[in-house]
Design a protein around this motif. Structure first.
Motif, PDB file in Angstrom:
ATOM      1  N   LEU A 143      26.075 -28.365  26.880  1.00 35.53           N
ATOM      2  CA  LEU A 143      25.542 -28.336  28.237  1.00 35.53           C
ATOM      3  C   LEU A 143      24.415 -27.327  28.409  1.00 35.53           C
ATOM      4  O   LEU A 143      23.672 -27.389  29.382  1.00 35.53           O
ATOM      5  N   GLN A 144      24.283 -26.390  27.468  1.00 38.48           N
ATOM      6  CA  GLN A 144      23.220 -25.398  27.569  1.00 38.48           C
ATOM      7  C   GLN A 144      21.878 -26.008  27.187  1.00 38.48           C
ATOM      8  O   GLN A 144      21.790 -26.875  26.320  1.00 38.48           O
ATOM      9  N   ALA A 145      20.812 -25.537  27.851  1.00 41.49           N
ATOM     10  CA  ALA A 145      19.469 -26.027  27.552  1.00 41.49           C
ATOM     11  C   ALA A 145      19.036 -25.563  26.167  1.00 41.49           C
ATOM     12  O   ALA A 145      19.258 -24.423  25.780  1.00 41.49           O
ATOM     13  N   LEU A 146      18.428 -26.475  25.405  1.00 45.33           N
ATOM     14  CA  LEU A 146      17.922 -26.113  24.087  1.00 45.33           C
ATOM     15  C   LEU A 146      16.745 -25.167  24.184  1.00 45.33           C
ATOM     16  O   LEU A 146      16.548 -24.303  23.348  1.00 45.33           O
ATOM     17  N   LEU A 201       6.566 -27.873  19.376  1.00 44.78           N
ATOM     18  CA  LEU A 201       6.565 -26.484  18.934  1.00 44.78           C
ATOM     19  C   LEU A 201       7.581 -25.643  19.696  1.00 44.78           C
ATOM     20  O   LEU A 201       8.248 -24.780  19.116  1.00 44.78           O
ATOM     21  N   SER A 202       7.703 -25.892  20.989  1.00 42.20           N
ATOM     22  CA  SER A 202       8.634 -25.093  21.790  1.00 42.20           C
ATOM     23  C   SER A 202      10.078 -25.353  21.387  1.00 42.20           C
ATOM     24  O   SER A 202      10.912 -24.433  21.393  1.00 42.20           O
ATOM     25  N   LEU A 203      10.427 -26.572  21.012  1.00 48.83           N
ATOM     26  CA  LEU A 203      11.782 -26.871  20.560  1.00 48.83           C
ATOM     27  C   LEU A 203      12.072 -26.217  19.206  1.00 48.83           C
ATOM     28  O   LEU A 203      13.191 -25.777  18.946  1.00 48.83           O
ATOM     29  N   SER A 204      11.061 -26.153  18.342  1.00 44.83           N
ATOM     30  CA  SER A 204      11.257 -25.599  17.008  1.00 44.83           C
ATOM     31  C   SER A 204      11.251 -24.081  16.990  1.00 44.83           C
ATOM     32  O   SER A 204      11.952 -23.460  16.188  1.00 44.83           O
ATOM     33  N   TYR A 205      10.468 -23.448  17.873  1.00 45.22           N
ATOM     34  CA  TYR A 205      10.232 -22.013  17.760  1.00 45.22           C
ATOM     35  C   TYR A 205      10.570 -21.235  19.026  1.00 45.22           C
ATOM     36  O   TYR A 205      10.091 -20.124  19.218  1.00 45.22           O
ATOM     37  N   LEU A 210       7.653 -17.214  22.925  1.00 46.25           N
ATOM     38  CA  LEU A 210       7.797 -17.612  24.322  1.00 46.25           C
ATOM     39  C   LEU A 210       6.712 -18.635  24.637  1.00 46.25           C
ATOM     40  O   LEU A 210       5.521 -18.351  24.531  1.00 46.25           O
ATOM     41  N   PHE A 211       7.106 -19.839  25.035  1.00 48.08           N
ATOM     42  CA  PHE A 211       6.179 -20.889  25.410  1.00 48.08           C
ATOM     43  C   PHE A 211       6.165 -21.001  26.932  1.00 48.08           C
ATOM     44  O   PHE A 211       7.217 -21.087  27.565  1.00 48.08           O
ATOM     45  N   ILE A 212       4.969 -21.004  27.512  1.00 47.55           N
ATOM     46  CA  ILE A 212       4.843 -21.112  28.959  1.00 47.55           C
ATOM     47  C   ILE A 212       3.804 -22.172  29.291  1.00 47.55           C
ATOM     48  O   ILE A 212       2.887 -22.448  28.513  1.00 47.55           O
ATOM     49  N   LYS A 213       3.950 -22.780  30.470  1.00 48.70           N
ATOM     50  CA  LYS A 213       3.016 -23.791  30.949  1.00 48.70           C
ATOM     51  C   LYS A 213       2.308 -23.292  32.196  1.00 48.70           C
ATOM     52  O   LYS A 213       2.900 -22.589  33.019  1.00 48.70           O
ATOM     53  N   ASP A 214       1.061 -23.667  32.304  1.00 47.18           N
ATOM     54  CA  ASP A 214       0.244 -23.321  33.464  1.00 47.18           C
ATOM     55  C   ASP A 214      -0.348 -24.605  34.021  1.00 47.18           C
ATOM     56  O   ASP A 214      -1.085 -25.310  33.327  1.00 47.18           O
ATOM     57  N   ASP A 316      22.879 -18.459   9.043  1.00 45.21           N
ATOM     58  CA  ASP A 316      23.595 -19.738   8.929  1.00 45.21           C
ATOM     59  C   ASP A 316      23.095 -20.749   9.926  1.00 45.21           C
ATOM     60  O   ASP A 316      23.141 -21.952   9.698  1.00 45.21           O
ATOM     61  N   ASP A 317      22.658 -20.279  11.104  1.00 37.58           N
ATOM     62  CA  ASP A 317      22.275 -21.201  12.180  1.00 37.58           C
ATOM     63  C   ASP A 317      20.758 -21.284  12.274  1.00 37.58           C
ATOM     64  O   ASP A 317      20.172 -21.039  13.295  1.00 37.58           O
ATOM     65  N   ARG A 318      20.154 -21.622  11.171  1.00 31.45           N
ATOM     66  CA  ARG A 318      18.705 -21.750  11.165  1.00 31.45           C
ATOM     67  C   ARG A 318      18.258 -22.829  12.137  1.00 31.45           C
ATOM     68  O   ARG A 318      18.727 -23.965  12.049  1.00 31.45           O
ATOM     69  N   PRO A 319      17.353 -22.560  13.085  1.00 30.65           N
ATOM     70  CA  PRO A 319      16.903 -23.583  14.014  1.00 30.65           C
ATOM     71  C   PRO A 319      16.108 -24.662  13.318  1.00 30.65           C
ATOM     72  O   PRO A 319      15.520 -24.423  12.272  1.00 30.65           O
ATOM     73  N   PRO A 320      16.081 -25.852  13.845  1.00 30.21           N
ATOM     74  CA  PRO A 320      15.399 -26.957  13.166  1.00 30.21           C
ATOM     75  C   PRO A 320      13.910 -26.719  13.079  1.00 30.21           C
ATOM     76  O   PRO A 320      13.300 -26.164  13.974  1.00 30.21           O
ATOM     77  N   LEU A 321      13.310 -27.169  11.988  1.00 33.52           N
ATOM     78  CA  LEU A 321      11.873 -27.071  11.806  1.00 33.52           C
ATOM     79  C   LEU A 321      11.276 -28.436  12.075  1.00 33.52           C
ATOM     80  O   LEU A 321      11.457 -29.367  11.314  1.00 33.52           O
ATOM     81  N   GLY A 322      10.578 -28.576  13.165  1.00 33.28           N
ATOM     82  CA  GLY A 322      10.079 -29.884  13.561  1.00 33.28           C
ATOM     83  C   GLY A 322       8.641 -30.125  13.219  1.00 33.28           C
ATOM     84  O   GLY A 322       8.007 -30.989  13.800  1.00 33.28           O
ATOM     85  N   LEU A 323       8.063 -29.334  12.320  1.00 34.17           N
ATOM     86  CA  LEU A 323       6.646 -29.499  12.001  1.00 34.17           C
ATOM     87  C   LEU A 323       6.452 -30.658  11.054  1.00 34.17           C
ATOM     88  O   LEU A 323       7.203 -30.838  10.140  1.00 34.17           O
TER      89      LEU A 323
END
Length: 323
Positions: A143-146, A201-205, A210-214, A316-323
Motif C-alpha cells: 500500500l505504500q507509494a513506490l 528515472l524517478s522509479l529507479s533512483y 530527489l525528483f521534482i516537477k515544475d 539485499d534490497d537493491r532497488p530495480p535498475l530500469g535503465l
C-alpha cells in the motif's frame, strides 16, 4: 555458548567429530521424543538444511505447531549417528522461527523477498501467528507509494526543497500550454518521451535522487540538475524554428544528454565534491562522428548501471535498475 536460552547456531562440542555434510551423511534412523516431552530444559540438536542449531524442547513445544507435533511424540523424527535431528528445510530463517516460538515477537527481514521466504517457512511449520505477521507486513508495503515526486508551486518552495535535500536533485519543468506558436509534428511525441523518461528515472533512483516537477515555469520542457544545493546543469528541450510562413516551437528528446547529466549528478551523493577532472571524464566528449545517438546513449546507460551496481552491491534490497 551463553547461559541463557537463546538460540545457538554452532558446531558440535569440542572433542566430538564434526557432522558430515548432508550429501555424505551416513544412513539416518528414526526416533521418538515421547519419553522426553516432560523435560522442558532438555537441549535438542537440530540440522535444518545443513545449518546446525541448539534449542530446548520447551521452545519447540510451547506453541501448537508442526514442531510441537514432531517433538512431543506424535511424529517420528530422523536423526544421524551423531544424534542431530534432521529437518529437510532451508535453515536460513529457522533462527527467526525459533525466536518467534520463544518470545511471540519477531524482527522481520528488511527486504520483501526475505519476508516472503519467512512466510513460506511459517506456513510449512504451521505457525499461524507468524504467518499473519508476515502477510500484514507485505500488505502494508504494497500500500505504500513506490516513489513520491513533489510538484513545485512556487520558486520559494523549490529553493527550500533543493537546499534542504542532502541528495542530488533532478527537476523536470514541463508546461505545454506555455507556447506562443504552433508545435512541430514530432513535438508532442517528444514531450511525452521526456515525461516518460522522468518517471522511469524517478522509479529507479528515488532512494538516491530527489525528483521534482515544475508545472509553473516559463519554459515548455526543461531539465535541471542540482548537487549539494547548487545547480549543476540544465538541458532545455525546446527551440524556435522558422517555417516557410510562420514560426513553430520544436520540442526535442535529448535522451543521451539527460542520462549524462543524471550520471554527473550521482557523483554528488557523497562528500567531497568531485573535482573537475572526474566530472570532465564523465561528460560526453565524442569527437568522432561515427557514433550514433543510440550508441552514445547506450554507453551512458552502461556507466550509470555500473555506478548503481557498485553502490548497492552490499545491500539485499537493491532497488530495480530500469535503465
Amino acid at each position: 555458548m551463553s547461559g541463557d536460552s537463546c538460540l545457538h547456531q554452532l558446531c558440535p562440542p569440542a572433542g566430538s567429530a564434526p557432522p558430515a555434510s548432508p550429501a555424505v551423511r551416513p544412513k539416518t534412523k528414526t526416533c521418538s521424543f515421547r519419553g522426553l516431552a516432560g523435560l522442558g530444559n532438555k537441549y535438542v540438536r537440530l540440522n535444518v538444511g545443513g545449518t546446525l542449531y541448539y534449542t530446548t524442547l520447551q521452545v519447540l513445544t510451547q506453541q501448537d505447531t508442526m514442531l510441537k507435533a514432531m517433538f512431543s511424540g506424535r511424529m517420528e523424527v530422523f536423526t544421524d549417528k551423531e544424534g542431530w535431528i534432521l529437518i529437510d528445510r532451508c535453515g536460513k530463517h529457522f533462527g527467526t522461527i525459533l525466536s518467534y516460538l520463544r518470545d511471540s515477537t519477531v524482527v522481520l527481514p528488511k527486504s520483501r523477498q526475505g519476508i516472503r521466504e519467512l512466510l513460506a517457512e511459517a506456513k510449512y511449520y504451521l505457525i499461524q501467528g507468524l504467518v499473519d505477521i508476515c502477510q500484514s507486513a507485505l500488505q502494508e508495503e504494497r500500500l505504500q507509494a513506490l516513489c513520491v515526486v513533489p510538484v513545485i508551486t512556487s520558486l520559494k518552495e523549490e529553493e527550500q526543497l533543493i537546499q534542504a535535500c542532502s541528495k542530488p536533485v533532478v527537476k523536470l519543468l514541463y508546461n505545454r500550454s506555455n507556447n506562443k506558436y504552433s508545435y512541430t509534428s514530432n513535438s508532442d511525441d517528444n514531450l511525452l518521451k521526456n515525461m516518460e523518461l522522468f518517471d522511469k528515472l524517478s522509479l529507479s533512483y528515488n532512494r538516491r535522487v530527489l525528483f521534482i516537477k515544475d508545472v509553473l515555469g516559463d519554459e515548455i520542457c526543461c531539465w535541471s540538475f542540482y548537487g549539494q544545493g547548487r545547480k549543476l546543469a540544465e538541458v532545455c528541450c525546446t527551440s524556435i524554428v522558422y517555417a516557410t510562413e510562420k514560426k513553430q516551437t520544436k520540442v526535442e528528446f535529448p535522451e543521451a544528454r539527460i542520462y549524462e547529466e543524471t550520471l554527473n549528478a550521482l557523483l554528488y551523493e557523497t562528500l567531497p565534491v568531485p573535482d573537475n577532472t572526474l566530472l570532465e571524464a564523465t561528460r560526453r566528449r565524442a569527437q568522432c562522428g561515427s557514433h550514433s545517438e543510440e550508441e552514445e546513449c547506450g554507453e551512458i546507460r552502461e556507466r550509470v548501471r555500473r555506478i548503481h551496481v557498485k553502490r548497492y552491491s552490499t545491500y539485499d534490497d537493491r532497488p530495480p535498475l530500469g535503465l
